[in-house]
Enzyme design. Structure first.
Site, PDB file in Angstrom:
ATOM      1  N   ARG A 195      14.044  31.176   4.713  1.00 62.23           N
ATOM      2  CA  ARG A 195      13.419  31.618   5.968  1.00 62.23           C
ATOM      3  C   ARG A 195      14.474  31.504   7.071  1.00 62.23           C
ATOM      4  O   ARG A 195      14.992  30.420   7.301  1.00 62.23           O
ATOM      5  CB  ARG A 195      12.202  30.736   6.303  1.00 62.23           C
ATOM      6  CG  ARG A 195      11.056  30.822   5.272  1.00 62.23           C
ATOM      7  CD  ARG A 195       9.953  29.859   5.591  1.00 62.23           C
ATOM      8  NE  ARG A 195       8.898  29.845   4.581  1.00 62.23           N
ATOM      9  CZ  ARG A 195       7.685  30.383   4.767  1.00 62.23           C
ATOM     10  NH1 ARG A 195       7.407  31.027   5.901  1.00 62.23           N
ATOM     11  NH2 ARG A 195       6.764  30.329   3.817  1.00 62.23           N
ATOM     12  N   ASP A 211      13.297  39.396   7.134  1.00 61.90           N
ATOM     13  CA  ASP A 211      14.574  38.672   7.046  1.00 61.90           C
ATOM     14  C   ASP A 211      15.633  39.476   6.293  1.00 61.90           C
ATOM     15  O   ASP A 211      16.823  39.219   6.442  1.00 61.90           O
ATOM     16  CB  ASP A 211      14.368  37.303   6.397  1.00 61.90           C
ATOM     17  CG  ASP A 211      13.682  36.332   7.365  1.00 61.90           C
ATOM     18  OD1 ASP A 211      13.314  35.231   6.933  1.00 61.90           O
ATOM     19  OD2 ASP A 211      13.508  36.698   8.550  1.00 61.90           O
ATOM     20  N   TYR A 228       7.440  21.397  11.712  1.00 68.60           N
ATOM     21  CA  TYR A 228       8.409  21.285  12.801  1.00 68.60           C
ATOM     22  C   TYR A 228       7.764  21.471  14.164  1.00 68.60           C
ATOM     23  O   TYR A 228       6.887  22.313  14.337  1.00 68.60           O
ATOM     24  CB  TYR A 228       9.591  22.239  12.620  1.00 68.60           C
ATOM     25  CG  TYR A 228       9.266  23.670  12.347  1.00 68.60           C
ATOM     26  CD1 TYR A 228       8.812  24.076  11.094  1.00 68.60           C
ATOM     27  CD2 TYR A 228       9.434  24.627  13.323  1.00 68.60           C
ATOM     28  CE1 TYR A 228       8.526  25.401  10.837  1.00 68.60           C
ATOM     29  CE2 TYR A 228       9.162  25.960  13.064  1.00 68.60           C
ATOM     30  CZ  TYR A 228       8.712  26.327  11.824  1.00 68.60           C
ATOM     31  OH  TYR A 228       8.434  27.651  11.576  1.00 68.60           O
ATOM     32  N   HIS A 251      16.562  32.346  12.351  1.00 67.80           N
ATOM     33  CA  HIS A 251      15.707  32.804  13.453  1.00 67.80           C
ATOM     34  C   HIS A 251      15.978  32.045  14.756  1.00 67.80           C
ATOM     35  O   HIS A 251      16.419  30.885  14.753  1.00 67.80           O
ATOM     36  CB  HIS A 251      14.236  32.604  13.087  1.00 67.80           C
ATOM     37  CG  HIS A 251      13.817  33.320  11.849  1.00 67.80           C
ATOM     38  ND1 HIS A 251      12.710  32.952  11.109  1.00 67.80           N
ATOM     39  CD2 HIS A 251      14.350  34.380  11.195  1.00 67.80           C
ATOM     40  CE1 HIS A 251      12.586  33.752  10.068  1.00 67.80           C
ATOM     41  NE2 HIS A 251      13.570  34.640  10.091  1.00 67.80           N
ATOM     42  N   LYS A 293      13.710  22.797  18.254  1.00 72.59           N
ATOM     43  CA  LYS A 293      12.880  22.463  17.090  1.00 72.59           C
ATOM     44  C   LYS A 293      13.257  21.094  16.547  1.00 72.59           C
ATOM     45  O   LYS A 293      14.424  20.712  16.580  1.00 72.59           O
ATOM     46  CB  LYS A 293      13.092  23.504  15.975  1.00 72.59           C
ATOM     47  CG  LYS A 293      12.675  24.912  16.380  1.00 72.59           C
ATOM     48  CD  LYS A 293      13.199  25.974  15.451  1.00 72.59           C
ATOM     49  CE  LYS A 293      12.915  27.353  16.023  1.00 72.59           C
ATOM     50  NZ  LYS A 293      13.621  28.411  15.298  1.00 72.59           N
ATOM     51  N   ARG A 316       0.840  -1.230   0.000  1.00 69.83           N
ATOM     52  CA  ARG A 316       0.000   0.000   0.000  1.00 69.83           C
ATOM     53  C   ARG A 316       0.862   1.262   0.000  1.00 69.83           C
ATOM     54  O   ARG A 316       0.423   2.338  -0.380  1.00 69.83           O
ATOM     55  CB  ARG A 316      -0.902   0.013   1.244  1.00 69.83           C
ATOM     56  CG  ARG A 316      -1.824  -1.192   1.348  1.00 69.83           C
ATOM     57  CD  ARG A 316      -2.378  -1.318   2.758  1.00 69.83           C
ATOM     58  NE  ARG A 316      -1.280  -1.537   3.703  1.00 69.83           N
ATOM     59  CZ  ARG A 316      -1.448  -1.515   5.026  1.00 69.83           C
ATOM     60  NH1 ARG A 316      -2.647  -1.276   5.571  1.00 69.83           N
ATOM     61  NH2 ARG A 316      -0.413  -1.736   5.844  1.00 69.83           N
ATOM     62  N   HIS A 373      18.127  29.070  13.440  1.00 66.82           N
ATOM     63  CA  HIS A 373      17.661  28.091  12.462  1.00 66.82           C
ATOM     64  C   HIS A 373      17.137  28.787  11.222  1.00 66.82           C
ATOM     65  O   HIS A 373      16.510  29.853  11.295  1.00 66.82           O
ATOM     66  CB  HIS A 373      16.543  27.236  13.084  1.00 66.82           C
ATOM     67  CG  HIS A 373      15.933  26.285  12.103  1.00 66.82           C
ATOM     68  ND1 HIS A 373      14.615  26.379  11.703  1.00 66.82           N
ATOM     69  CD2 HIS A 373      16.458  25.229  11.417  1.00 66.82           C
ATOM     70  CE1 HIS A 373      14.369  25.405  10.824  1.00 66.82           C
ATOM     71  NE2 HIS A 373      15.457  24.704  10.638  1.00 66.82           N
TER      72      HIS A 373
HETATM   73  C1  LIG Z   1       6.976  31.542  13.676  1.00 68.53           C
HETATM   74  C2  LIG Z   1       5.512  31.851  13.803  1.00 68.53           C
HETATM   75  C3  LIG Z   1       4.906  32.785  12.988  1.00 68.53           C
HETATM   76  N1  LIG Z   1       3.577  33.044  13.132  1.00 68.53           N
HETATM   77  C4  LIG Z   1       2.961  34.026  12.211  1.00 68.53           C
HETATM   78  C5  LIG Z   1       3.614  35.396  12.218  1.00 68.53           C
HETATM   79  C6  LIG Z   1       3.456  35.863  10.798  1.00 68.53           C
HETATM   80  O1  LIG Z   1       2.182  36.475  10.637  1.00 68.53           O
HETATM   81  C7  LIG Z   1       3.470  34.586   9.968  1.00 68.53           C
HETATM   82  C8  LIG Z   1       4.809  34.317   9.318  1.00 68.53           C
HETATM   83  O2  LIG Z   1       5.797  34.387  10.330  1.00 68.53           O
HETATM   84  P1  LIG Z   1       7.337  34.389   9.950  1.00 68.53           P
HETATM   85  O3  LIG Z   1       7.557  35.282   8.752  1.00 68.53           O
HETATM   86  O4  LIG Z   1       8.138  34.682  11.201  1.00 68.53           O
HETATM   87  O5  LIG Z   1       7.546  32.882   9.498  1.00 68.53           O
HETATM   88  P2  LIG Z   1       8.939  32.195   9.121  1.00 68.53           P
HETATM   89  O6  LIG Z   1       9.832  33.160   8.400  1.00 68.53           O
HETATM   90  O7  LIG Z   1       8.605  30.907   8.483  1.00 68.53           O
HETATM   91  O8  LIG Z   1       9.590  31.935  10.542  1.00 68.53           O
HETATM   92  C9  LIG Z   1      10.043  30.660  10.940  1.00 68.53           C
HETATM   93  O9  LIG Z   1      11.164  30.404  10.168  1.00 68.53           O
HETATM   94  C10 LIG Z   1      12.256  29.730  10.720  1.00 68.53           C
HETATM   95  C11 LIG Z   1      12.715  28.681   9.747  1.00 68.53           C
HETATM   96  C12 LIG Z   1      12.134  29.199  12.071  1.00 68.53           C
HETATM   97  O10 LIG Z   1      12.922  28.354  12.494  1.00 68.53           O
HETATM   98  C13 LIG Z   1      11.110  29.717  12.973  1.00 68.53           C
HETATM   99  O11 LIG Z   1      10.329  28.658  13.436  1.00 68.53           O
HETATM  100  C14 LIG Z   1      10.253  30.755  12.424  1.00 68.53           C
HETATM  101  O12 LIG Z   1      10.874  31.981  12.747  1.00 68.53           O
HETATM  102  O13 LIG Z   1       3.149  33.531  10.886  1.00 68.53           O
HETATM  103  C15 LIG Z   1       2.788  32.410  14.067  1.00 68.53           C
HETATM  104  O14 LIG Z   1       1.585  32.655  14.184  1.00 68.53           O
HETATM  105  N2  LIG Z   1       3.394  31.492  14.897  1.00 68.53           N
HETATM  106  C16 LIG Z   1       4.717  31.198  14.798  1.00 68.53           C
HETATM  107  O15 LIG Z   1       5.208  30.322  15.575  1.00 68.53           O
END
Ligand SMILES: Cc1cn([C@H]2C[C@H](O)[C@@H](COP(=O)(O)OP(=O)(O)O[C@H]3O[C@H](C)C(=O)[C@H](O)[C@H]3O)O2)c(=O)[nH]c1=O
Length: 192
Positions: A59, A170, A132, A62, A72, A23, A119
């Protein structure tokens, strides 16, 4: 589930076993006792998932500072990423050094990134979905970041500043030497 310590021994590559049959397959993709057997006890409390439509989305880098620092456990449901963790623990013998590993839906690998590491990842395929586990919740006031392409870290990303797809946030982070890390090395990792 196979766990392997990487060049920075706090970083662990995780390879769950896939039980294949006519499967498809079944796999236990997270098993807390497997980490406990490896001397690691992390109380993950939230799952995050992101979709990046284009390859070349970066991304990161962070982290969240205490009291909401996050460990994580990163895996890829669809597509592929170059996943990177940078040691930002003051006093660590590997401060500023990083590990980069390819995680993909195909290789089924995961990366454990403990507290004290920044990360980030770069997507290597369209429509890449990353899932994650985190050990603490989202805390914008504790959010921190380092420039993804800081030459002092020297990550060999597969994209350039011209081709990377970045969030506005970023694009603004400074390099490793532009911030005071909130993390201190406690000598915890068992040498590989
Ligand atoms: C991280 C996070 C974000 N958000 C909201 C805030 C923003 O409105 C939207 C996008 O957030 P952000 O641009 O910070 O997402 P990433 O750039 O993917 O951030 C992540 O990227 C790298 C790879 C990481 O390791 C972290 O877990 C995290 O910082 O999701 C949430 O509601 N909860 C959360 O835990």
């Amino acid at each position: 589930m196979k766990l392997t310590r990487l060049d920075i021994p706090d970083l662990i590559l995780v390879e769950p076993k896939r039980h294949g049959d006519n499967r498809g397959f079944f796999s236990e993709v997270y098993k807390r006792p497997a980490f406990a057997d490896f001397g690691i006890d992390i109380d993950f409390m939230q799952d995050n998932q992101s979709l990046s439509v284009e390859p070349g989305v970066v991304r990161g880098l962070h982290f969240q500072a205490p009291p909401h620092a996050q460990a994580k456990l990163v895996r890829v449901l669809k597509g592929a990423i170059l996943d990177v963790a940078v040691d930002i623990r003051r006093g660590s013998p590997t401060y500023g050094r990083h590990v980069a590993v390819e995680l993909s839906a195909e290789n089924f690998l995961q990366l454990l990134v403990p507290v004290g590491f920044a990360h980030g990842f770069c997507t290597l395929a369209p429509n890449t979905e990353v899932l994650y586990k985190v050990s603490d919740g989202y805390s914008p006031e504790c959010e921190g970041g380092i420039a993804w392409n800081d030459p002092a870290i020297g990550i060999a990303w597969p994209v350039s500043a011209e081709t990377a797809v970045l969030s506005a946030k970023d694009k603004l982070y400074g390099g490793l030497d532009s911030f005071e890390t909130p993390f201190v090395y406690d000598g915890s990792a068992v040498e590989a």
